[in-house]
Design an enzyme around this catalytic site. Structure first.
Site, PDB file in Angstrom:
ATOM      1  CD  GLU A  18      -1.576  -6.006   5.404  1.00 21.97           C
ATOM      2  OE1 GLU A  18      -2.193  -4.983   5.724  1.00 21.97           O
ATOM      3  OE2 GLU A  18      -1.112  -6.195   4.254  1.00 21.97           O
ATOM      4  CB  CYS A  25      -0.982  -0.038   1.172  1.00 22.92           C
ATOM      5  SG  CYS A  25      -2.365   1.117   0.973  1.00 22.92           S
ATOM      6  CG  HIS A  58      -3.772  -3.471   3.103  1.00 22.04           C
ATOM      7  ND1 HIS A  58      -2.826  -3.026   4.002  1.00 22.04           N
ATOM      8  CD2 HIS A  58      -4.312  -2.368   2.527  1.00 22.04           C
ATOM      9  CE1 HIS A  58      -2.785  -1.704   3.974  1.00 22.04           C
ATOM     10  NE2 HIS A  58      -3.675  -1.277   3.083  1.00 22.04           N
TER      11      HIS A  58
END
Length: 237
Positions: free
Chosen positions: A216, A113, A214
């Protein structure tokens, strides 16, 4: 794996935070970054934007530049848009130095990001400061604290395609800015259906990849697996 785990630095936020009985400024990071690196076989180390972090590149096996607030538009020669916010000059300074050192050293690098935007602007690129002005919708950040679920098209033959496969990939988005002009040496490796640049990679670098979404937040972590696999075994400590 023990001492053979590659040491992966992860940049972090510095923000007011509440925990147990305390309210104070904290160096903090969503823990799923840490979990994904550990699950991929790396040893995560959080790198705050303090002191002079760039020389740490010599002691790391890989680097993740995490998400966060907007970059100072002055870094790419623009006046601030009214919706540009959460600018932290000290974080910009630290992360631009880290990314510059990582690129120069050929250190495996994953920008997430904001981290992808740091990579792009460091290499001379620019940003769209408020994406809804460009694409006409807010699907990339639908509400505060709510991820947008938008697929991305992965470019065939790219490093990203080697990691994720060539088909459309689901992605959790939370960004209101995006790449405008590409930085020197970068190529686009994924786009959203509305044309937004969603991933870039640096030609001639062993592993330097930025994604605007994202990863993660996902239960599996192929991008983290690929970063850790590209990092040499830890050897500096």
């Amino acid at each position: 794996m023990g001492a053979d785990r590659p040491v992966i630095g992860i940049t972090c936020y510095v923000e007011p935070a509440d925990f147990t009985v305390w309210h104070m400024t904290a160096a903090l990071l969503p823990y799923n970054y840490v979990e994904r690196v550990a699950a991929a076989g790396g040893q995560p180390v959080i790198v705050p934007p303090a002191g002079d972090p760039a020389p740490l590149v010599e002691r790391l096996d890989g680097l993740i530049v995490a998400g966060g607030g907007d970059l100072d538009p002055a870094r790419y020669g623009a006046a601030p848009h009214e919706r540009t916010g959460y600018v932290r000059d000290f974080r910009d300074e630290a992360e631009f130095a880290l990314v510059g050192a990582a690129v120069a050293a050929g250190l495996p690098l994953l920008g997430i990001c904001r981290g992808m935007q740091v990579l792009n602007v460091h290499l001379g690129g620019t940003l769209h400061q408020h994406l809804p002005d460009v694409v006409g919708h807010g699907g990339h950040a639908p509400a505060p604290g709510e991820f947008g679920e938008l697929p991305v098209r992965v470019a065939p033959g790219s490093t990203l395609a080697d990691v994720l496969g060539a088909g459309p990939a689901g992605a959790a988005h939370y960004h209101h800015q995006a790449v405008d002009r590409l930085g020197e040496g970068l190529t686009v490796s994924a786009t959203a259906e509305d044309g937004t640049v969603e991933a870039v990679e640096l030609a001639g670098h062993p592993f330097a990849l930025g994604v605007q979404w994202h990863p993660e937040t996902s239960a599996d972590g192929p991008l983290f697996d690929a970063l850790v696999a590209s990092a040499a075994p830890a050897r500096h400590w």
